[in-house]
Structures are given as C-alpha cells and as structure tokens.
Design a protein around this motif. Structure first.
Motif, PDB file in Angstrom:
ATOM      1  N   LYS A 430       0.814  -1.214   0.099  1.00 37.64           N
ATOM      2  CA  LYS A 430       0.037  -0.068   0.069  1.00 37.64           C
ATOM      3  C   LYS A 430       0.768   1.220  -0.043  1.00 37.64           C
ATOM      4  N   ALA A 431       2.067   1.123   0.509  1.00 36.74           N
ATOM      5  CA  ALA A 431       2.954   2.292   0.674  1.00 36.74           C
ATOM      6  C   ALA A 431       3.395   2.870  -0.861  1.00 36.74           C
ATOM      7  N   ALA A 432       3.791   1.635  -1.694  1.00 32.57           N
ATOM      8  CA  ALA A 432       4.158   1.893  -3.172  1.00 32.57           C
ATOM      9  C   ALA A 432       3.157   2.413  -3.841  1.00 32.57           C
ATOM     10  N   LYS A 433       1.695   2.205  -3.432  1.00 32.84           N
ATOM     11  CA  LYS A 433       0.516   2.799  -4.475  1.00 32.84           C
ATOM     12  C   LYS A 433       0.803   4.233  -4.039  1.00 32.84           C
ATOM     13  N   HIS A 434       1.251   4.656  -2.877  1.00 35.10           N
ATOM     14  CA  HIS A 434       1.362   6.108  -2.679  1.00 35.10           C
ATOM     15  C   HIS A 434       2.479   6.614  -2.692  1.00 35.10           C
ATOM     16  N   HIS A 435       3.614   6.031  -3.130  1.00 40.82           N
ATOM     17  CA  HIS A 435       4.991   6.530  -3.529  1.00 40.82           C
ATOM     18  C   HIS A 435       5.574   6.734  -2.346  1.00 40.82           C
ATOM     19  N   LEU A 436       5.294   5.862  -1.312  1.00 41.48           N
ATOM     20  CA  LEU A 436       6.368   5.889  -0.237  1.00 41.48           C
ATOM     21  C   LEU A 436       7.156   4.808   0.140  1.00 41.48           C
ATOM     22  N   HIS A 437       8.616   4.904   0.408  1.00 47.61           N
ATOM     23  CA  HIS A 437       9.366   3.971   0.868  1.00 47.61           C
ATOM     24  C   HIS A 437       9.290   3.719   2.669  1.00 47.61           C
ATOM     25  N   ILE A 438       9.672   2.578   2.756  1.00 42.67           N
ATOM     26  CA  ILE A 438       9.593   2.116   3.937  1.00 42.67           C
ATOM     27  C   ILE A 438      10.982   1.781   4.730  1.00 42.67           C
ATOM     28  N   GLN A 439      11.133   2.057   5.922  1.00 40.16           N
ATOM     29  CA  GLN A 439      12.102   1.486   6.949  1.00 40.16           C
ATOM     30  C   GLN A 439      11.620   0.818   8.007  1.00 40.16           C
ATOM     31  N   PHE A 440      11.730  -0.295   8.222  1.00 42.31           N
ATOM     32  CA  PHE A 440      11.172  -1.093   9.301  1.00 42.31           C
ATOM     33  C   PHE A 440      12.248  -1.165  10.367  1.00 42.31           C
ATOM     34  N   HIS A 441      11.544  -0.619  11.571  1.00 39.42           N
ATOM     35  CA  HIS A 441      12.714  -0.638  12.819  1.00 39.42           C
ATOM     36  C   HIS A 441      11.822  -1.428  13.873  1.00 39.42           C
ATOM     37  N   GLY A 442      12.744  -1.895  14.478  1.00 37.39           N
ATOM     38  CA  GLY A 442      12.185  -2.539  15.792  1.00 37.39           C
ATOM     39  C   GLY A 442      11.508  -4.101  14.998  1.00 37.39           C
ATOM     40  N   SER A 443      12.234  -4.368  14.114  1.00 37.71           N
ATOM     41  CA  SER A 443      11.829  -5.485  13.229  1.00 37.71           C
ATOM     42  C   SER A 443      12.656  -6.839  13.220  1.00 37.71           C
ATOM     43  N   SER A 444      12.324  -7.803  12.377  1.00 38.63           N
ATOM     44  CA  SER A 444      13.040  -8.963  12.210  1.00 38.63           C
ATOM     45  C   SER A 444      14.055  -8.814  11.004  1.00 38.63           C
ATOM     46  N   LYS A 445      14.742  -9.686  10.746  1.00 36.77           N
ATOM     47  CA  LYS A 445      15.822  -9.600   9.710  1.00 36.77           C
ATOM     48  C   LYS A 445      15.178  -9.490   8.225  1.00 36.77           C
ATOM     49  N   PRO A 446      15.726  -8.982   7.111  1.00 36.33           N
ATOM     50  CA  PRO A 446      15.428  -8.866   5.819  1.00 36.33           C
ATOM     51  C   PRO A 446      15.358 -10.221   5.267  1.00 36.33           C
ATOM     52  N   SER A 447      14.856 -10.440   4.323  1.00 37.43           N
ATOM     53  CA  SER A 447      15.016 -11.922   3.473  1.00 37.43           C
ATOM     54  C   SER A 447      14.895 -11.729   1.966  1.00 37.43           C
ATOM     55  N   GLY A 448      15.162 -10.679   1.526  1.00 41.73           N
ATOM     56  CA  GLY A 448      15.486 -10.232  -0.107  1.00 41.73           C
ATOM     57  C   GLY A 448      14.478  -9.744  -0.637  1.00 41.73           C
ATOM     58  N   LEU A 449      13.338  -9.200   0.058  1.00 40.44           N
ATOM     59  CA  LEU A 449      12.199  -8.991  -0.157  1.00 40.44           C
ATOM     60  C   LEU A 449      12.264  -7.369  -1.289  1.00 40.44           C
ATOM     61  N   HIS A 450      13.537  -6.833  -0.981  1.00 40.71           N
ATOM     62  CA  HIS A 450      13.600  -5.557  -1.509  1.00 40.71           C
ATOM     63  C   HIS A 450      13.752  -5.783  -3.058  1.00 40.71           C
ATOM     64  N   ARG A 451      13.896  -7.012  -3.607  1.00 38.16           N
ATOM     65  CA  ARG A 451      13.720  -7.187  -4.930  1.00 38.16           C
ATOM     66  C   ARG A 451      12.416  -7.028  -5.584  1.00 38.16           C
ATOM     67  N   THR A 452      11.240  -7.615  -4.642  1.00 39.69           N
ATOM     68  CA  THR A 452      10.042  -7.549  -5.129  1.00 39.69           C
ATOM     69  C   THR A 452       9.212  -6.078  -4.793  1.00 39.69           C
ATOM     70  N   TYR A 453       9.729  -5.587  -3.611  1.00 39.38           N
ATOM     71  CA  TYR A 453       9.150  -4.366  -3.259  1.00 39.38           C
ATOM     72  C   TYR A 453      10.538  -3.494  -2.890  1.00 39.38           C
ATOM     73  N   PRO A 454      10.861  -2.775  -3.911  1.00 37.42           N
ATOM     74  CA  PRO A 454      12.165  -2.022  -3.718  1.00 37.42           C
ATOM     75  C   PRO A 454      12.045  -0.718  -2.883  1.00 37.42           C
ATOM     76  N   ASN A 455      10.732  -0.398  -2.774  1.00 31.89           N
ATOM     77  CA  ASN A 455      10.478   0.550  -1.621  1.00 31.89           C
ATOM     78  C   ASN A 455      10.611   0.276  -0.230  1.00 31.89           C
ATOM     79  N   GLU A 456      11.168  -1.121  -0.034  1.00 29.87           N
ATOM     80  CA  GLU A 456      11.864  -1.358   1.167  1.00 29.87           C
ATOM     81  C   GLU A 456      13.191  -0.982   1.418  1.00 29.87           C
ATOM     82  N   PHE A 457      13.609   0.111   2.294  1.00 26.93           N
ATOM     83  CA  PHE A 457      14.771   0.382   1.979  1.00 26.93           C
ATOM     84  C   PHE A 457      15.700  -0.049   2.926  1.00 26.93           C
ATOM     85  N   THR A 458      15.423  -0.345   4.291  1.00 26.15           N
ATOM     86  CA  THR A 458      16.249  -0.982   5.134  1.00 26.15           C
ATOM     87  C   THR A 458      15.477  -1.458   6.273  1.00 26.15           C
TER      88      THR A 458
END
Length: 662
Positions: A430-458
């Motif tokens: 939903k963030a991508a639909k509104h041209h928003l990037h996301i930084q997940f804090h207090g979160s678990s590790k990444p798993s390569g999803l930034h290929r599918t959703y490149p608005n996940e920055f870190t």
C-alpha cells in the motif's frame, strides 16, 4: 523493471525409473563444488550437503507437523525433475544493480503411501555460493488448506564448527543483542538463535544459515534439540500452538545455506534476491534512495537563541536548510521532548487509545513542512509506531501522499509471526501505491524482499548506534560482527553518523548530543561496510558542518552497482569495496585491535583514479575524531597502505579520471 530470463534449460534425469523405485536424488551447483542429496530411510526423508566433498550437513531428517498429522513418515519419492535456471535481473535498490543468477534446480515430489495421501514437493536450488530449499504445497483434491504446528527442518552438524550467533530470550523480540562466538558443541539445548548464524568449519569453510522470501509464513529461528540444529517457527500470539495457517497451493520460505571457502563471497552474494520474486511494481521511477537526518538520536539540537524548539515549522526548517546546504536528500520528522509529531495519549511512544497518525500536533503544519522541503529539494519523511499506523493504513497513506511525504520509519513490530509478516507486506504494497518508501525499525531481519518491493529501503533487526544514548556496551567489537552475521540477510538500519568520539575511558551516557567510542574514520567507514539504502546522518547540523570527513558523508551513495570484499577475517577486520557508476568507495573497520593493512586496488577498472583516503590520525587513541586525508592518483595495480587505530577505520573515495592515459 523488466527481468530477462534469457535461458531456462530443462533436462529430466531418471525418467525411465518407476516412482516406487526412487530412493534418493541429488543436485550439484553449476561449478560442481556444492551437492545436495536427499534419500529415503524407512520411508522418511533425510538430506545432506557437501562442499568440495566435505560434509557440512549430515543425515538430517525433514518433517512437518500439521493439525491433521505429521508429514514425514510413510512417504515415497515420485519422479523427480531437474532444471538449469539462468536469469538476468536488475535491482532498483541493492548491493548490485545488475545480477546474473545461475543454479541447478531439483524438484522432489514426496507423497504419503497411507491416508490422507498428502503431497509436498521439496524444491532445491544449488548455486555456486549456496544451497536453498523450500516446501511447495501443490494443489490437490483432498487437501485444500493446512494448519501447521511446527516445521521440523533440521541441520545436523557432523563436526564441531565455531558458531557466531545471536541468542534471543523469546520469539517476541527487537532482535537486538550481542553475538556470541562459541563452539557448536557448547551451545545449550533449546536456546533460541536468530538467523543468520555463521558456522566456521576446518579448512576455512564458512556456512551461514538464514531464509529468503519470507511471505505469508512465520519467521524461522534455530534451536539445538538433542544435539541437532532444528528450525523453530515463530508462533501466533493468540494461539501459540499454531505457526502457519494457509490455503493450498502455498510455499514456505527458502531455507538458505550460504557456503564458501572465502568469507567475502558470502557478503558479496546476491543469493537472497535470486530466490525472491521479480519486482511487483510497474513504476519505480519515484523510488529515490537518499541519506536522511534523524534528529531523535541527537535530541533535536537547534541553535539556542534564534529558534523556538519544539514540534514546529522553524525547528524542521532549520534541519531542512542544513540538508539543502549540504546535499543531504531527506529530513525526518520524528518527535520533540519525547512526544511524537502526531497526536497520541500513550506513554513512551506507545499508542494510547486516541493515537492518530493522521492528526499532527497543534501548530504543526505537515504540508507546509513538505512544501518547504520540496522548494529546497529535500524530501520529508516521518516516524510512526506500527500499531498507530496500521488501523488507519489506507487513510494515512493517502494523506501522507497529499502532504508530500516520501517515506517513513515504521517501528516497534518486535515479532515475525505469520500475522506480522503479512502486515509488513501489506504496508509495503500500500505504501508503494502512494509512492512511499519504508524503513522497518524494531523488526526482524530482511529476506531479500527488496527485489520484489524496492520501496523497502532498510530494516533494523540488530543492536545499533541508537544504544549510545543509554548504554556503554556498544563498541567496534560489536560492529565487526555485523558483516559476518546480520548483514548476510540484507540491509541494516544502524543510526550512523555520530561525530563526537571520545576514548572509552571518557565515555558517558547522555541522551542529548550522545557520544561515540569508535574513531571518526571508523564511523565514516560504516557507511560503506554496512548495506543500507537509506543512509543516516543522525547528529545535529553544527556537529557536521566544518568538520573533517563530513564531505565524505555528502558524497557517499546508498545504492551500488557492484560489491567486492578484498579482505576480511571474522570478528577481526573487514574491507568492503562498492562501485557506484565508475567510482568506488572502500570502507575498512577493525575491532579493538590496532593494525596495519595493505589494500590491493585490483577491483578497479582500467585507467586512473583520484584517491581520497581518510585514515586515523596518529593521535586517534587520545582524540578519536582526528583523521588524516591524503589525495593522490592510483590505478588497479596499486596497493594502499593504511594504519588502523584501536576501534578505528579508513575510507577511500576513488573517482575515475576522464581521458586518463594509464
């Protein structure tokens, strides 16, 4: 973004053998050095993994516990298939902009020989830098959905490798802590380990265990059970006996073994993005990785006389003007005086019953701030608590886009059960639909999803420099564990940019204007050593402007075309070289040990480069802010000699010179 599959070659082996006779199957990496073998023993599946004929995973059983019974006994292997998969794809954000993926795939259809005759395919992919496998639940007549209690994936270690692991107290965690370097045999039973975990075998063989493409599933941890390393899924909060509920068809995440006899190969690897789906966004032109302020860390320091402090336009204007003067791409609106920018009647940033992220505090005009930022060429982003954001997700994102925000930090998730994994992906979609990037804090590790959703920055998922505000324990010795553990999973949010370094003996905790204990050059080098598509300059403007080394922060990119690791030793030191266009940036950090190093520049292309080299000054042990800058011309044939202070570092910027004759 287009992904080009330029060849998918199919070949099927053993097709003349009846399914009842199939007792084992194997697949090897394209270079033949890695091999995965699955075999049946008493109608149950076991697997093993070899690297250069050395067994790293031995005789490991596979089974899954469901509400309608365990899947792991009374099984047969039906006809297996093999494929060679070769793919070229581009990453919008990543440690490489263009990736070549090559692997051999093995699909092992497992079927029960007794009622209820369920079918699960084990899909295995063998790359030159690792093995990955997952469970595929194909469509079938008598099994349309499942409730999983446990996934009993095991990793049986035949030897006693040295483990570098983060032990956690429970599944509900911010994933913050110090790494323990421990022989495998000394790991306590039933002690929860976060992933990735790094294992060092004799003959300098390295294996990291993690997961890729975690979607609509629970996150996985590792636990030693009866001497065997076993995967443990994060349970639901409301019904802890359940880990996963899903309709069929479905797939599990990939269980990933990153393997090499060179530790740098694990850090360079794009294995996790290889295992994720192509970009799901049709338009990625709006995605703009940047470096951003984060004033919460420094206490939102402003000039004492000219500005009235607070959640107001003037305070944010001061930081926006700083960004505009210095080429910093974004400013973060977070809080002031320990109160969020939005209305909240909760305590310590926790959402109260009337928290509302669509209503700024009285007197705070978010659109005016965004408009001013736009006039200065500076993006505006915000911090939000996920539990305050999620109930108003659609309304909030539409309003944020209307204001002109470009992204946000979403904080305090502190779990990775299936529900939270679903929430995170919904936020990204939903963030991508509104041209928003996301930084997940207090979160678990990444798993390569930034290929599918490149608005996940870190993502955070680690103990980082925010802890300097309340702890004396963060140090270069912790930093040096990051590249060999957490960073193997992907980008890490680390609150970079502390410019007030002091010797450890002089360190004291202070919430406002916090101090740091590693050298200025160590702090600069972390921008290159760490992978993050959202760089931070967390200190206040006066801490940076006019300071040695700040010009490097103004230049260093956050996304890369290529990544190389010229030299590294686990928990001791590391040098990471990253290319952006024709220019290279090189970061080196050490632990508490001072050392001298020689860095070969053979990763450079042809021609000559202007080298700007920043190293610890000779008096860095007494004043760790001191550095030395040298500029000279070099080529790929040269080596750069550097001296690292205790808790020190060095950085290089190598700018390609035009019309060079060498």
């Amino acid at each position: 973004m287009k992904n080009i599959f330029y060849s998918i070659l199919f070949f099927v082996l053993g097709t003349t053998v009846s399914s009842a006779a199939v007792r084992d199957a194997r697949v090897s990496s394209p270079n033949g050095e890695l091999t995965f073998v699955i075999h049946m023993e008493n109608a149950s599946p076991f697997y093993q993994v070899m690297f250069k004929k050395q067994t790293l995973i031995a005789h490991s059983p596979l089974s899954l516990d469901f509400e309608n019974g365990c899947f792991g006994k009374n099984l047969k292997i039906n006809k297996v298939t093999r494929k060679k998969l070769e793919e070229e794809y581009d990453l919008v954000v990543g440690k490489a902009s263009h990736v070549h993926s090559l692997c051999n795939e093995l699909v092992v259809p497992l079927e029960e020989t007794v009622n209820p005759f369920r079918k699960i395919n084990l899909v295995v992919r063998a790359f030159d830098d690792g093995i990955a496998f997952r469970y595929d639940f194909p469509e079938q007549k008598n099994w349309t959905s499942f409730v999983m209690y446990e996934e009993n994936t095991t990793f049986n270690m035949p030897d006693n490798p040295q483990a570098l692991a983060l032990f956690l107290p429970s599944f509900t965690s911010s994933h913050e802590g110090f790494y323990t370097d421990i022989p495998y045999h000394e790991i306590q039973e039933k002690k929860l380990m976060d992933m990735p975990v790094l294992f060092r075998f004799p003959e300098n063989i390295f294996m990291a265990i993690t997961e890729a493409a975690v979607r609509d599933y629970a996150g996985m941890y590792l636990m030693k059970k009866d001497g065997v390393l076993t995967g443990k899924l994060s349970p639901r909060l409301d019904r802890p006996q359940i880990c996963v509920e899903a309709s069929i068809p479905h797939t599990s995440p990939w269980r990933v073994l990153m393997i090499s006899d060179r530790i740098g190969a694990l850090i360079e690897s794009n294995l996790l993005t290889n295992l994720n789906e192509p970009c799901a966004l049709e338009d990625v032109s709006w995605i703009k990785p940047v470096t951003t302020t984060f004033p919460w860390w420094n206490g939102t320091v402003i000039p004492d006389i000219t500005i009235i402090p607070g959640n107001n336009f003037e305070t944010n204007k001061y930081y926006i003007d700083f960004c505009a003067r210095n080429g910093i791409g974004a400013h973060s609106v977070v809080e002031y005086g320990q109160h969020e920018w939005y209305q909240n009647d909760g305590f310590n940033f926790m959402p109260g019953p009337h928290a509302d992220v669509t209503k700024p505090l009285a007197g705070l005009d978010m659109k005016a701030i965004c408009d001013y930022g736009k006039s200065k060429g500076v993006d505006i982003r915000v911090w939000v608590h996920w539990a305050a954001l999620y109930p108003k997700l659609d309304e909030a994102f539409a309003l944020f886009e209307q204001w002109g925000l470009t992204g946000m930090m979403v904080d305090f998730m502190d779990r990775d059960d299936q529900q939270m994994i679903q929430i995170q992906e919904e936020i990204l979609q939903k963030a991508a639909k509104h041209h928003l990037h996301i930084q997940f804090h207090g979160s678990s590790k990444p798993s390569g999803l930034h290929r599918t959703y490149p608005n996940e920055f870190t993502r955070e998922g680690t103990l980082n420099y925010e802890c300097y505000k309340w702890s004396k324990d963060i140090s270069a010795d912790h930093d040096i564990s990051m590249p060999f553990t957490r960073l193997l999973a992907g980008a890490a949010d680390y609150h970079l940019g502390g410019f007030r370094a002091v010797p450890k003996a002089d360190f004291k905790i202070q919430h406002r204007c916090p101090l740091v204990t590693s050298t200025r050059c160590h702090m600069l080098a972390m921008y290159v050593v760490l992978e993050s598509y959202l760089g931070m300059v967390c200190d206040y403007p006066a801490a940076y402007e006019g300071q040695p080394g700040f010009e490097f922060l103004q230049q260093v990119p956050t996304v890369w075309d290529e990544t190389k690791v010229p030299d590294a030793e686990v928990n001791q030191y590391i040098t990471v070289a990253r290319r952006h266009g024709e220019d290279w940036y090189v970061g080196t950090i050490t632990n508490h040990t001072a050392r001298e190093m020689s860095i070969p520049l053979n990763f450079l292309g042809k021609g000559t480069y202007q080298l700007d080299l920043y190293t610890d000054a000779k008096d860095a042990n007494t004043d760790p802010n001191h550095l030395t800058k040298v500029t000279k011309v070099v080529t790929a044939k040269d080596k750069v000699e550097i001296a690292l202070a205790s808790d020190g570092g060095a950085v290089m910027r190598l700018k390609k010179l035009k019309d060079s004759s060498r």
